[in-house]
Write an enzyme that holds these catalytic residues in place. Sequence first.
Site, PDB file in Angstrom:
ATOM      1  N   ASN A 129      -2.347   5.474   8.260  1.00  0.00           N
ATOM      2  CA  ASN A 129      -2.588   5.013   9.630  1.00  0.00           C
ATOM      3  C   ASN A 129      -2.473   6.156  10.620  1.00  0.00           C
ATOM      4  OD1 ASN A 129      -3.316   2.325   9.566  1.00  0.00           O
ATOM      5  ND2 ASN A 129      -1.228   1.558   9.605  1.00  0.00           N
ATOM      6  N   ILE A 168       0.840  -1.195   0.000  1.00  0.00           N
ATOM      7  CA  ILE A 168       0.000   0.000   0.000  1.00  0.00           C
ATOM      8  C   ILE A 168       0.880   1.252   0.000  1.00  0.00           C
ATOM      9  CG2 ILE A 168      -1.825   1.254   1.214  1.00  0.00           C
ATOM     10  CD1 ILE A 168      -2.642  -1.359   2.512  1.00  0.00           C
ATOM     11  N   ASP A 181      -6.678  -1.251   9.334  1.00  0.00           N
ATOM     12  CA  ASP A 181      -7.065  -2.665   9.270  1.00  0.00           C
ATOM     13  C   ASP A 181      -8.209  -2.877   8.287  1.00  0.00           C
ATOM     14  OD1 ASP A 181      -5.153  -3.207  11.141  1.00  0.00           O
ATOM     15  OD2 ASP A 181      -6.542  -3.432  12.824  1.00  0.00           O
ATOM     16  N   GLU A 184       1.750  -4.411   5.610  1.00  0.00           N
ATOM     17  CA  GLU A 184       0.738  -4.035   4.611  1.00  0.00           C
ATOM     18  C   GLU A 184       0.999  -4.687   3.270  1.00  0.00           C
ATOM     19  OE1 GLU A 184       3.757  -0.583   4.526  1.00  0.00           O
ATOM     20  OE2 GLU A 184       2.982  -2.057   5.938  1.00  0.00           O
TER      21      GLU A 184
END
Length: 338
Positions: free
Chosen positions: A211, A204, A220, A246
């Site tokens: 985040n 990602i 998540d 990720e």
Amino acid sequence: MTAAALDEVDFEYATAVAEKAKLLMAQQRVPPTPNNFHTWFKYSLGTSPDLKRAIDILVGNKRKFDTTSGETDLNNVSQQLHTVMASAKQFLTVAIADNRSQIQAMNDVADQTEVGVDPKLLVENLLNELAKTVTRATKLEASFVESTRELDVIRDSLSKSEERARTDALTGLPNRHALDEFFRVAQIAAMEKGEPLSVLLIDIDHFKLFNDNFGHGVGDQVLRLMAKVLRERVREIDLPARYGGEELIAVLPGADLAACAAVAERIRRSISECSITRRSTGEVLPSITVSIGVGEFQMGESMSDLIDRCDRALYLAKGTGRNRVVTENELGLQRAAG
């Protein structure tokens, strides 16, 4: 070899096993308690296949090792099996003893026919013994039906435990342990059949920033969404998995580099078109993009070598603008341009 020499060998071997156990405990950051050392010493000896398998799964899945928990799971299964087998053994013992008594009783009835006993009484005795036979047989069948049911429950429990040990809890995708197993089989098949085998590695873009801005709970949620897209865009014969953090990965048996890159591009596009909504507030969040590196298996190489090329292709994608797919062929072009 003398007894003294044998003792010396045993001492040296035990010392070597103990050193190995301590090294493994240090690597896995396991507290050096007596119980922990006892468990890892047994693991290092290799005399308990169940224990070794349980620890290998935990280590391969990069989970924190909890000796007490691992021992408890194994002990619970062992205790369940012991109880079921003991119960079946006890009933069989009783059934065998009853059967002997019944055979003796039948012999007694047969003997009575030779001494002129009333035939009516003989028939009644015979019917009584046959009725007892039916009763014993019914109880024996019921006992084994119950034992079979309990064994099925234990088998189902073990199957579910094994499945949990092979599955990433957050995304529901197979984990690294399952990935390793799948790749080994796919690798052998590719070499035996001379067929291609490719891998795509997904990361990602700017996930840490995402985040930090929106919280790990939303992060998540994004990972679960990515896992869903990945699962839907690969074939049933492929393996989508969580590689770590990720990063997601997919192994595509029978797919060459171009085919795998095409799948990766569909995944990239689908993720970039996804709309992400914060569940708690209904807020629509910024779009997420991914960078993907693609590589094709070279005969005889290890999975780590293949993933290393995918990883370098992935970081080339990030270094050249992100939100794109890069194959290992572009690594060669980059080196040539350099």
